[in-house]
Design an enzyme around this catalytic site. Sequence first.
Site, PDB file in Angstrom:
ATOM      1  N   ASP A 189       7.017  17.322  13.151  1.00  0.00           N
ATOM      2  CA  ASP A 189       6.717  17.333  11.849  1.00  0.00           C
ATOM      3  C   ASP A 189       5.431  16.958  11.556  1.00  0.00           C
ATOM      4  O   ASP A 189       4.740  16.202  10.912  1.00  0.00           O
ATOM      5  CB  ASP A 189       7.642  16.018  11.377  1.00  0.00           C
ATOM      6  CG  ASP A 189       7.634  16.014   9.601  1.00  0.00           C
ATOM      7  OD1 ASP A 189       7.097  17.005   9.051  1.00  0.00           O
ATOM      8  OD2 ASP A 189       7.765  14.766   9.223  1.00  0.00           O
ATOM      9  N   ILE A 207       0.800  -1.267  -0.044  1.00  0.00           N
ATOM     10  CA  ILE A 207       0.069  -0.151  -0.065  1.00  0.00           C
ATOM     11  C   ILE A 207       0.750   1.260  -0.053  1.00  0.00           C
ATOM     12  O   ILE A 207       0.184   2.451  -0.043  1.00  0.00           O
ATOM     13  CB  ILE A 207      -0.804   0.085   1.181  1.00  0.00           C
ATOM     14  CG1 ILE A 207      -0.400  -0.061   2.367  1.00  0.00           C
ATOM     15  CG2 ILE A 207      -2.035  -0.979   1.155  1.00  0.00           C
ATOM     16  CD1 ILE A 207      -0.967   0.060   3.985  1.00  0.00           C
ATOM     17  N   GLY A 208       2.197   1.046   0.223  1.00  0.00           N
ATOM     18  CA  GLY A 208       3.079   2.348  -0.011  1.00  0.00           C
ATOM     19  C   GLY A 208       4.490   1.929   0.384  1.00  0.00           C
ATOM     20  O   GLY A 208       4.805   0.769   0.313  1.00  0.00           O
ATOM     21  N   ALA A 209       5.388   2.827   0.153  1.00  0.00           N
ATOM     22  CA  ALA A 209       6.747   2.897   0.252  1.00  0.00           C
ATOM     23  C   ALA A 209       7.289   3.634   1.314  1.00  0.00           C
ATOM     24  O   ALA A 209       6.985   4.900   1.267  1.00  0.00           O
ATOM     25  CB  ALA A 209       7.475   2.790  -0.862  1.00  0.00           C
ATOM     26  N   GLY A 210       7.989   3.253   2.414  1.00  0.00           N
ATOM     27  CA  GLY A 210       8.392   3.963   3.533  1.00  0.00           C
ATOM     28  C   GLY A 210      10.008   4.303   3.284  1.00  0.00           C
ATOM     29  O   GLY A 210      10.537   3.979   2.328  1.00  0.00           O
ATOM     30  N   PHE A 218      12.487   2.970   4.762  1.00  0.00           N
ATOM     31  CA  PHE A 218      13.347   1.680   5.039  1.00  0.00           C
ATOM     32  C   PHE A 218      12.881   0.520   4.203  1.00  0.00           C
ATOM     33  O   PHE A 218      13.463  -0.585   4.145  1.00  0.00           O
ATOM     34  CB  PHE A 218      13.339   1.548   6.364  1.00  0.00           C
ATOM     35  CG  PHE A 218      13.882   2.369   7.361  1.00  0.00           C
ATOM     36  CD1 PHE A 218      15.355   2.354   7.443  1.00  0.00           C
ATOM     37  CD2 PHE A 218      13.267   3.315   8.103  1.00  0.00           C
ATOM     38  CE1 PHE A 218      16.129   3.481   8.052  1.00  0.00           C
ATOM     39  CE2 PHE A 218      13.984   4.198   8.904  1.00  0.00           C
ATOM     40  CZ  PHE A 218      15.550   4.338   8.822  1.00  0.00           C
ATOM     41  N   GLY A 219      11.597   0.620   3.452  1.00  0.00           N
ATOM     42  CA  GLY A 219      11.097  -0.552   2.750  1.00  0.00           C
ATOM     43  C   GLY A 219       9.749  -0.180   2.566  1.00  0.00           C
ATOM     44  O   GLY A 219       9.097   0.521   2.803  1.00  0.00           O
ATOM     45  N   GLU A 220       9.043  -1.412   2.108  1.00  0.00           N
ATOM     46  CA  GLU A 220       7.715  -1.317   1.560  1.00  0.00           C
ATOM     47  C   GLU A 220       6.654  -1.302   2.724  1.00  0.00           C
ATOM     48  O   GLU A 220       7.117  -1.850   3.898  1.00  0.00           O
ATOM     49  CB  GLU A 220       7.444  -2.338   0.576  1.00  0.00           C
ATOM     50  CG  GLU A 220       8.229  -2.348  -0.845  1.00  0.00           C
ATOM     51  CD  GLU A 220       7.826  -3.521  -1.586  1.00  0.00           C
ATOM     52  OE1 GLU A 220       7.840  -4.627  -1.077  1.00  0.00           O
ATOM     53  OE2 GLU A 220       7.597  -3.349  -2.778  1.00  0.00           O
ATOM     54  N   VAL A 221       5.467  -0.799   2.600  1.00  0.00           N
ATOM     55  CA  VAL A 221       4.382  -0.929   3.555  1.00  0.00           C
ATOM     56  C   VAL A 221       3.166  -1.875   3.002  1.00  0.00           C
ATOM     57  O   VAL A 221       2.967  -1.590   1.861  1.00  0.00           O
ATOM     58  CB  VAL A 221       3.984   0.370   4.008  1.00  0.00           C
ATOM     59  CG1 VAL A 221       3.004   0.480   5.081  1.00  0.00           C
ATOM     60  CG2 VAL A 221       5.291   1.393   4.448  1.00  0.00           C
TER      61      VAL A 221
END
Length: 953
Positions: free
Chosen positions: A715, A596-599, A601-604
């Site tokens: 943030d 569902i996404g990419a952070g 450090f890696g994929e989410v």
Amino acid sequence: MSLQTKEEVLLDMRAAGSELGWLCSPQEEGWELLQTVVNGSLFYTYSVCSVLKGEQDNWLRTTFIQRRPAASRIFVELQFIVRDCNSFDGAPLSCKETFNMYAAEADADVGTSFRKGHFRKVATVAPDEISVRGDLKVNIETKVVEALSRKGFYLAFQDLGGCVALLSVRVYYKSCPAIVLGLAAFPDTVAGVDSVALREVSGQCVSNAVSMETPRMHCTLEGEWVVPVGQCQCQPGFEAVNQTCQACQPGFFKASVSSELCDQCPANTQRSLPGAQSCPCKEGFYRSPEDPQSAGCSGLPSAPRDVYATSITVGKLRLSWQPPLDTGGRDDMSYSVSCERCEAAACQPCGEELRFEPHSSDLRETRVTVVGLELGLNYTFTVEARSGVSQFSSSRATASLTTAVLHTDPPRVMLIRLEKQTATSLTLSWAVSQRTSRHAPRYELTYRKKDEGTTDITTYTVLVLEKNMVQISDLTPATTYVFRVTALSHEGTPNGEGKEHEFETLPQGQCGDQSPAVAGGLWVLFVLPHCRTVYRSKRRGSRARRGPEDTYFSSPEQLKPLKTYVDPHTYEDPNAAVLKFATEIHPSHITKQKVIGAGEFGEVYCGTLKVPGRKETMVAIKTLKPGYTEKQRREFLSEASIMGQFSHPNIIRLEGVVTKFKHAMIVTEYMENGALDKYLRAHDGEVSCYQLVGMLHGIAAGMKYLSDMNYVHRDLAARNILVNGSLECKVSDFGLSRVLEDDPEGTYTTSGGKIPIRWTAPEAIAYRKFTSASDVWSFGIVMWEVMAFGERPYWDMSNHEVMKAINEEFRLPAPMDCPSAVYQLMLQCWLQDRSKRPRFTDIVSLLDKLLRNPESLKTIADFDPRVSIRLPSTSGSDGSPFRSVAEWLESIKMSQYLENFSHAGIVTMEQVLQMKTEDVRNIGVRLPGHLKRIVYSILGLKDQISTLSVFAV
């Protein structure tokens, strides 16, 4: 197999020889079948040469040609000779050097019935080479007959007065031949069906091959295969050989679907059978669940070596050891340490009072610190070496160390306190350092009169005590005594000299407890500095950003949080922080479903969490990409150490972490609607004002909770707020500095790193002074984002323009239809003096009042479309009027309605300026937010034109 065109012949005049049987009209004149020798070869030809007879209309019709159903495009190859008209003496002007070709479709053979009207002209056939007397030049032409749809057809050739010989007529259609390419079989495919230039054809993987998507190729009009899409790959246990998938040979294997060849069995495995997907391990060798099948098998590690202990301080030592000589060929070694204590030849497991730092299991380093050891005991420490395959064997690789009796220093006396005094007695107590033995310590107390210290002979009284309090009687009134207390070692020797303290008895006749005055003063002397040190130490280990000079945090309520946030970076071992604040989850309880996404450090992933005894729940799973460094792993897990400390309905909930396996993961609750800014942009105008304020109330409640815990987010932005299916908003993204390091969007580099300019308070930009007050400024920007349905703060202004505008007291204008009370709260959040900004407690209270009184939301803040829809609503990017409707709509991000304007005949900006709200609605703009954006932009354009007119006058 070749990719060349395949030709399917329907009629071949040469092959038929004299059995053609074509129909000539008229029958007795015109075309006739002749036996002709051309260039030394015998042919049956149809010829006509009635040049000298004037104008002609001679027809030659073929027999009925049956058509393959898919062949709608037919090729006709003609070989013919045409004689030059100038080679005839007295040839009339009607002489022709061309002839015509016709075609007629039919569902059945009509025999000798012939009607010219049924035929349609295909082409005029003109020769490239003209023959003269005695010189025969053969021409070859190919014509195309298209759009055939009935069962068959006839061809006809019309002569209008020439001298022509048809040597050959070959009728055929083209097809892309059956082929196997990329392990996919494609069928024979007729070219040119429906005159499509590229006909897409689906293939089928050969036996023992699969494909993620259906393999496809395209057949051209000329019958050639082009543009292959998708490719089949051999299944596990098979490899590609000459466009087939053949089983791996014995001693080879292939573990996955791929185009790779089979690999030879790796080290420490048995010889495989044909078609093997893996090679089984030899006896005594294993693979861990995380090991790929292509990896060799590993043996068990041998025992650790050279275990030894080093004393550090009282009751504390460091155990160290050397790695095993034989690691079994693995690099995932870990160690665990167990302990037994022995007393009087009896041993038992060490109790909970003994601690291991960082912990006693899953150690990556070859050392551990042991804290809480007691005097007079022997300890046996056992160190076990483990690797990823140790779980498959019951044998243990251990090494032990039995320590001698620990000779540690006895406790030290820290302070002496006067509890009570009379004329003849003094009651004293004292505190000692941490005890390191379960046996009660003994003390030696000595005292003397102070004036005796000036003589050559000094008299001391010595007492050996087992308690840290004593009453000394039979003393002289109004006399000063000097006391010294030292702790005794296990052998009875004093621990150091001890510090002398002076206390005075009361004068004769005066009695009572004077401790509050005298002893109280001593207590302050000894205790307050210590308390002050502890207090400062705690502040250094806290994430709280406030200080005594910060008036924003001066209220007692702010100084009394129920719970204080602990910065995981203050831990010497960050893994200890993860274990303290996060729950460990076994990876078998987690199921990944889709990305569902990419952070950073890696994929989410979106997935499910099913823990025994609990209902299965949807979760979001953050993963750590392969090839990470240990530093990246610590930074990745530190966010979990932060989230694990929070528990609030408007803070994203941490479900747990996976740290004890190769692939680290962070598991949080799943938020169906994703990031708030994207959700609002996708639902512009669809969410009511009351719902928007409700969202803000939830965000403010979450931030109040964080502020009460002394946590500064730094943030806060709509992109870092997640929305669930019930439109509840939750604060997320606690990886501040890491996200900003790699995110160029909206950041500005300072000497201290990068910060998101558009959301950050001016004092944080200038001095990196981050406080809860700077979070309040950011919350004001989030309020603006929400009320503007995800609009970008400060639009297309650069970061430097934003900073300059803020310093010049510019503030974002009210969004369209924003309640006045909400906009006033935004302005309060953006006050330059941070001490005057509202606290999150005040913000939550005000939003709560607005929600309880919906009428208060009906008063709308003043809206200036020239500012609120900045630049796009008034002019082009260069300040000039818009040149087209398309340019205008693109500038206000409403390009999706260009077709609506075109269909309504609105094609010039002059027409746009004449439109009213009802006109915009009538062309199909239904969403309230979109309708207002377009109408307000039109109003801004009119206002700009009016202003320019005034200046012109």
